[in-house]
Design an enzyme around this catalytic site. Structure first.
Site, PDB file in Angstrom:
ATOM      1  N   ARG A  48      22.319  20.010  77.617  1.00 35.18           N
ATOM      2  CA  ARG A  48      21.960  18.397  78.602  1.00 35.18           C
ATOM      3  C   ARG A  48      22.507  17.274  77.432  1.00 35.18           C
ATOM      4  O   ARG A  48      23.362  16.883  77.635  1.00 35.18           O
ATOM      5  CB  ARG A  48      20.478  18.170  78.988  1.00 35.18           C
ATOM      6  CG  ARG A  48      20.113  16.483  79.571  1.00 35.18           C
ATOM      7  CD  ARG A  48      19.224  16.404  80.053  1.00 35.18           C
ATOM      8  NE  ARG A  48      18.083  15.855  79.765  1.00 35.18           N
ATOM      9  CZ  ARG A  48      16.766  15.692  79.927  1.00 35.18           C
ATOM     10  NH1 ARG A  48      16.669  16.362  81.691  1.00 35.18           N
ATOM     11  NH2 ARG A  48      15.818  14.953  79.895  1.00 35.18           N
TER      12      ARG A  48
ATOM     13  N   ARG B 145       7.846  14.585  73.033  1.00 42.87           N
ATOM     14  CA  ARG B 145       7.255  14.919  74.842  1.00 42.87           C
ATOM     15  C   ARG B 145       6.790  15.338  74.986  1.00 42.87           C
ATOM     16  O   ARG B 145       5.919  15.383  75.956  1.00 42.87           O
ATOM     17  CB  ARG B 145       8.549  14.133  74.925  1.00 42.87           C
ATOM     18  CG  ARG B 145       9.270  12.883  74.824  1.00 42.87           C
ATOM     19  CD  ARG B 145      10.961  13.027  75.420  1.00 42.87           C
ATOM     20  NE  ARG B 145      11.589  13.149  76.526  1.00 42.87           N
ATOM     21  CZ  ARG B 145      12.776  13.864  76.637  1.00 42.87           C
ATOM     22  NH1 ARG B 145      13.487  13.889  76.086  1.00 42.87           N
ATOM     23  NH2 ARG B 145      13.155  13.936  78.296  1.00 42.87           N
TER      24      ARG B 145
ATOM     25  N   ARG C 147      20.699  10.377  75.685  1.00 46.35           N
ATOM     26  CA  ARG C 147      19.429   9.440  75.976  1.00 46.35           C
ATOM     27  C   ARG C 147      19.113   8.845  74.542  1.00 46.35           C
ATOM     28  O   ARG C 147      18.775  10.224  73.909  1.00 46.35           O
ATOM     29  CB  ARG C 147      18.745  10.233  76.672  1.00 46.35           C
ATOM     30  CG  ARG C 147      19.530  10.086  78.402  1.00 46.35           C
ATOM     31  CD  ARG C 147      17.635  10.873  79.127  1.00 46.35           C
ATOM     32  NE  ARG C 147      16.240  11.163  78.857  1.00 46.35           N
ATOM     33  CZ  ARG C 147      15.564  11.287  79.572  1.00 46.35           C
ATOM     34  NH1 ARG C 147      15.915  12.193  80.704  1.00 46.35           N
ATOM     35  NH2 ARG C 147      14.260  11.145  79.019  1.00 46.35           N
TER      36      ARG C 147
ATOM     37  N   LYS D 107      13.225  18.824  86.662  1.00 48.15           N
ATOM     38  CA  LYS D 107      12.434  18.005  87.532  1.00 48.15           C
ATOM     39  C   LYS D 107      13.202  17.200  88.478  1.00 48.15           C
ATOM     40  O   LYS D 107      12.984  17.778  89.695  1.00 48.15           O
ATOM     41  CB  LYS D 107      11.884  17.272  87.024  1.00 48.15           C
ATOM     42  CG  LYS D 107       9.850  18.249  86.441  1.00 48.15           C
ATOM     43  CD  LYS D 107       9.036  16.841  86.081  1.00 48.15           C
ATOM     44  CE  LYS D 107       9.836  15.805  84.599  1.00 48.15           C
ATOM     45  NZ  LYS D 107       9.399  17.015  83.853  1.00 48.15           N
TER      46      LYS D 107
ATOM     47  N   ARG E 183       2.130  10.396  85.213  1.00 48.97           N
ATOM     48  CA  ARG E 183       2.315  11.052  83.812  1.00 48.97           C
ATOM     49  C   ARG E 183       0.944  11.168  83.094  1.00 48.97           C
ATOM     50  O   ARG E 183       0.941  11.918  82.430  1.00 48.97           O
ATOM     51  CB  ARG E 183       3.136  10.925  83.360  1.00 48.97           C
ATOM     52  CG  ARG E 183       4.596  11.839  83.339  1.00 48.97           C
ATOM     53  CD  ARG E 183       5.318  10.950  82.737  1.00 48.97           C
ATOM     54  NE  ARG E 183       6.584  12.127  81.404  1.00 48.97           N
ATOM     55  CZ  ARG E 183       7.794  12.364  82.299  1.00 48.97           C
ATOM     56  NH1 ARG E 183       8.113  11.175  82.665  1.00 48.97           N
ATOM     57  NH2 ARG E 183       8.146  12.071  81.747  1.00 48.97           N
TER      58      ARG E 183
END
Ligand code: AMP
Length: 204
Positions: free
Chosen positions: A127, A150, A139, A13, A88
């Protein structure tokens, strides 16, 4: 042009939202970035958001909505925006509809990036590795355990939005497993169609 990017964590995204924003000259508004900024600034809402984010849960609707809507009312959104990670929940989607309707506006399209769970895990690992290689901060929610949470949160609370927007006739699905440049081309095609179909003077 007002767009929403929808999809599970790691579907691409943010990458696609950034590219589209640069190309179309409209801001990319990431709910996750806005929340991480609030957490880093020690704002009182940040403390409330921090624990939920660390667990991979959603931050309460009222907190996210206050932060996102304040940003959406900013001076650079007149020509549109690309929302990434918001809404969301159905409650957030309804609040966004009301927010836009009150301003005589509506969404142009919701773009779903579809991805398979195993690919999401691999992408988030990549990532992380990239952040380490570039000496960027990692993160706290990009680890295998929180990622599972998640993905589960997406399936339970966010995926119902697909039907919500399908019923509005504005949902477009793209295979997020394609190479980045191909996903981008698909999104370009959707946006081009929107611009052709757009009724003159309509404001979507
Ligand atoms: P993201 O950067 O989009 O992956 O978001 C990181 C985390 O921020 C999510 O796992 C949630 O904890 C929180 N978050 C982001 N957007 C929202 C939202 N629209 N509603 C609730 N929580 C959110």
């Amino acid at each position: 042009m007002r767009l929403v990017m929808l999809g599970p964590p790691g579907a691409g995204k943010s990458t696609q939202a950034q590219r589209a924003a640069a190309k179309y000259g409209i801001p990319h508004l990431s709910a996750g970035v806005l929340l991480r900024t609030a957490v880093a600034s020690d704002a009182p809402v940040g403390a409330l958001a921090k624990d939920a984010m660390a667990r991979g849960d959603l931050v309460p609707d009222d907190i996210v909505q206050a932060i996102v809507f304040e940003r959406l009312d900013g001076p650079d959104t007149h020509n549109g925006f690309i929302l990434d990670g918001f809404p969301r929940t159905i409650a957030q989607a309804k609040a966004l509809d009301r927010f836009l309707r009150d301003r005589g506006l509506g969404l142009g399209a919701v773009i779903e990036l579809k991805a398979k769970d195993h690919a999401l895990v691999e992408r988030i690992a990549a990532r992380n590795a990239n952040a380490v290689a570039c000496r960027e901060p990692r993160r706290i929610d990009d680890n295998a355990e929180v990622l599972r949470s998640r993905i589960h949160t997406y399936q339970r609370q966010t995926s119902p939005l697909l039907d919500y927007y399908r019923r509005q006739g504005i949902l477009h699905s793209v295979d997020g497993m394609l190479p980045i440049a191909e996903v981008e081309q698909e999104i370009d095609r959707i946006v081009a169609r929107l611009q052709i179909e757009r009724v003159p003077d309509s404001d979507v």
